[in-house]
Enzyme design. Structure first.
Site, PDB file in Angstrom:
ATOM      1  CG  ASP A  66      -0.259  -0.204   2.620  1.00  0.00           C
ATOM      2  OD1 ASP A  66       0.897   0.174   2.605  1.00  0.00           O
ATOM      3  OD2 ASP A  66      -1.176  -0.532   3.586  1.00  0.00           O
ATOM      4  CB  CYS A  69       4.968   0.514   0.488  1.00  0.00           C
ATOM      5  SG  CYS A  69       6.475  -0.627   0.090  1.00  0.00           S
ATOM      6  CG  HIS A 262       6.511  -2.425  -3.313  1.00  0.00           C
ATOM      7  ND1 HIS A 262       5.157  -2.495  -2.654  1.00  0.00           N
ATOM      8  CD2 HIS A 262       7.161  -3.803  -2.908  1.00  0.00           C
ATOM      9  CE1 HIS A 262       5.268  -3.647  -1.841  1.00  0.00           C
ATOM     10  NE2 HIS A 262       6.291  -4.381  -2.224  1.00  0.00           N
TER      11      HIS A 262
END
Length: 294
Positions: A66, A69, A262
């Site tokens: 999400d 991160c 990410h």
């Protein structure tokens, strides 16, 4: 009664595991092959990056994907290796003053911030007798619940406090890190208030941290964040430090990213947490020690 309660216990354990914000460890080369099966130039580049990392790391843990991160991966690494409270957290009175300043000056949402709880959780990690015990504590904390959310939101407020401090230094003509000029050069964040309104308040909801904000995160924690940027393999930016001006005097943690959006957690050993605790100049896996020395 015992037999009847066993399925309930198993279901409960499964639910807890499902909530965990970090997946179990996976061999880093197996993970690479699983996630990048194609034969495209990008796939080859990413896999080359993972292969290079495999010389220092045995495995990787995928972090919940999400918009928290970057914060989550960094905080997990810091807490799971903490053997002493960081300098900025030693004086709770100063921390509370900074938090209240941010809340009053920039209308940060006080109801979602738990500065005392942040210190308590950090102290609990420091008080763990062994690395394994500290690892278990972090597994309990990072379950996607209120405790984890409170820590992540507190970290955002810490970033705001540091941004306000650095911006004040800029206005006073003092020397500041280069990233500050980039952070406040943006039309959408020319001051701490607009930085909060247009960027920081959206982190975790609709946006993650941008690269320049990773530098601020490092300064907020007074920790060097060493990131393996796999899509930059074969370049000087393959390993990037946020920030890069305190590598010798701040502790450091290691993350890995495929796209600067990410972030996952590299692990030295697949069967146990890293044996080394936080150290000045290199916090976390032994490979950080080697890389920082190069």
């Amino acid at each position: 009664e015992l037999s009847a309660s066993q399925p309930e216990l198993e279901t409960k354990l499964l639910k807890v595991e499902d909530r965990c914000s970090l997946s179990p460890v996976v061999n880093i080369l197996l993970y690479s092959e699983r996630e990048w099966k194609g034969n495209t130039p990008k796939s080859a580049l990413i896999k080359k990056g993972y292969k290079e990392m495999s010389q220092s790391f045995a495995s990787v843990r995928r972090v919940r994907g999400d918009n928290y991160c970057a914060l989550r991966a960094t905080l997990y690494q810091v807490l799971s290796h903490s053997t002493q409270l960081p300098d900025w957290l030693q004086n709770e009175d100063v921390i509370m003053v900074n938090f209240h300043f941010c809340i009053l000056s920039f209308r940060a949402h006080a109801e979602t911030i738990f500065p005392s709880h942040c210190r308590q959780s950090w102290q609990a990690a420091v008080d763990c007798a062994t690395d394994a015990e500290r690892q278990q504590l972090c597994e309990r904390v990072f379950q996607g619940g209120e405790e984890e959310l409170g820590l992540l939101e507190a970290l955002k407020l810490l970033m705001l406090s540091r941004a306000a401090e650095l911006h004040s230094c800029m206005q006073g003509g003092e020397d500041v890190p280069l990233f500050c000029w980039l952070l406040f050069a943006r039309d959408s964040s020319d001051c701490p208030r607009s930085f909060l309104s247009n960027h920081l308040s959206h982190v975790g909801l609709t946006a993650g941290l941008e690269q320049v904000e990773m530098f601020l995160l490092g300064y907020a924690l007074q920790c060097t964040i060493q990131v393996y940027r796999l899509y930059k393999a074969d370049t000087e930016e393959f390993v990037t430090y946020y920030p890069d001006d305190h590598r010798d005097d701040w502790e450091s943690v290691c993350l890995v990213t495929e796209d600067d959006r990410h972030y996952n957690v590299p692990v030295v050993e697949a069967t146990q947490p890293p044996a080394a605790g936080l150290r000045k100049g290199s916090l976390g896996p032994p490979c950080c020690l080697r890389n920082n020395a190069q």
